[in-house]
Design an enzyme around this catalytic site. Sequence first.
Site, mmCIF file in Angstrom:
data_model
loop_
_atom_site.group_PDB
_atom_site.id
_atom_site.type_symbol
_atom_site.label_atom_id
_atom_site.label_comp_id
_atom_site.label_asym_id
_atom_site.label_seq_id
_atom_site.Cartn_x
_atom_site.Cartn_y
_atom_site.Cartn_z
ATOM 1 N N LYS A 52 31.697 56.980 12.238
ATOM 2 C CA LYS A 52 30.726 57.384 13.448
ATOM 3 C C LYS A 52 31.110 56.873 14.559
ATOM 4 O O LYS A 52 31.159 57.245 15.448
ATOM 5 C CB LYS A 52 29.315 57.088 12.816
ATOM 6 C CG LYS A 52 28.803 58.021 11.840
ATOM 7 C CD LYS A 52 27.518 57.557 11.117
ATOM 8 C CE LYS A 52 27.145 58.401 9.963
ATOM 9 N NZ LYS A 52 26.063 58.021 9.265
ATOM 10 N N GLN A 96 21.140 53.832 8.667
ATOM 11 C CA GLN A 96 22.069 54.392 7.631
ATOM 12 C C GLN A 96 21.389 53.997 6.372
ATOM 13 O O GLN A 96 21.019 53.047 6.091
ATOM 14 C CB GLN A 96 23.215 53.436 7.657
ATOM 15 C CG GLN A 96 24.321 53.926 6.580
ATOM 16 C CD GLN A 96 24.784 55.170 6.965
ATOM 17 O OE1 GLN A 96 25.354 55.600 8.137
ATOM 18 N NE2 GLN A 96 25.168 55.996 5.876
ATOM 19 N N ASP A 119 19.567 62.257 13.049
ATOM 20 C CA ASP A 119 19.909 62.823 11.653
ATOM 21 C C ASP A 119 18.936 64.004 11.246
ATOM 22 O O ASP A 119 19.226 64.692 10.268
ATOM 23 C CB ASP A 119 19.762 61.582 11.020
ATOM 24 C CG ASP A 119 20.768 60.863 10.226
ATOM 25 O OD1 ASP A 119 21.965 61.718 10.407
ATOM 26 O OD2 ASP A 119 20.499 59.972 9.901
#
Length: 281
Positions: A52, A96, A119
Amino acid sequence: MGIIIDGKKISEEIKNNLRKKILSIKKDKMKPGLAVLIVGDDPASKIYVKAKKKSCEYIGINSFEFNLSKEISEEKILEIIDKLNTDEKVDGILVQLPLPKHINQETVINRIIPNKDVDCFTKVNIGNLFYGFDGLKPCTPNGCIQLLKRYNIEISGKFCVIVGRSNIVGKPLSIMLTKNDATVCLVHSKTLNLKEICKTADILISAVGKRNMITADMVKQGSVVIDVGINRDEDGYVTGDVDYKNVEKIAGYITPVPGGIGPMTIAMLMENTVYSYLNKK
Ligand code: NDP
């Protein structure tokens, strides 16, 4: 032989377009920023975060990485998120997953303000998706939809079977495919006649996390097979859920693993970060 859907190539095209967009922003204007919180030292999480970060660098997004101890308290994480929520340099916040057991994932995720929830995991953004409102879209499901669209694969009227009903892949993908006028069937570990149902799919998507879950006898001739799964074989190589070697002979279109949905998920995350930045009030 099915046509291979090249997620890597499409994701690179998407990232190139985002890079051009960012390059066109005036020099004195702040660049977009993505904050990534990583708790503990799970090796897989570290690999994802590295990928990322690399994409952010390429596109011109500032990335802020928070490597937090696995013993950190939930309160401390919430405190960090509160600061990032009001930080002008930050357009997207990503936690995460998975988080250590003593931390409530739902509480942490829902602390992110919806317009920085790149997200698309918060209740508000999932609600918006459910109602069909514009806004941030969940990265992996959106990656699936974008690949279908870019390969001009008709979704409207097609019978889509999704194997796996998680909150991050199966369920949101069922909403997105429905919005695109597909007829959707969401199957899971308690489904009876799974094989027979899969075999009727025009578009079959597997998001389970089990190697060789989808075998050639579960696939309709000429259908589209999208493999979201990420597994490792006995030699440590990354594989999907689909028995690729045999299914490829039957499918009309197929995504490989690696090089299918994985890079698209990251491209969609980048797209969401730029979207948040451009829509900043
Ligand atoms: P979850 O473990 O949350 O969900 C797995 C789903 O698979 C569950 O709904 C479960 O059913 C179902 N399932 C398990 N066994 C069977 C079975 N034998 N038959 C039918 N259904 C079954 O996983 P995620 O959704 O988080 O992830 C799924 C896979 O996708 C993983 O490999 C993950 O690594 C990968 N992934 C890949 C991404 C990418 O970027 N490429 C992004 C996100 C995930 P039940 O609900 O009944 O338990």
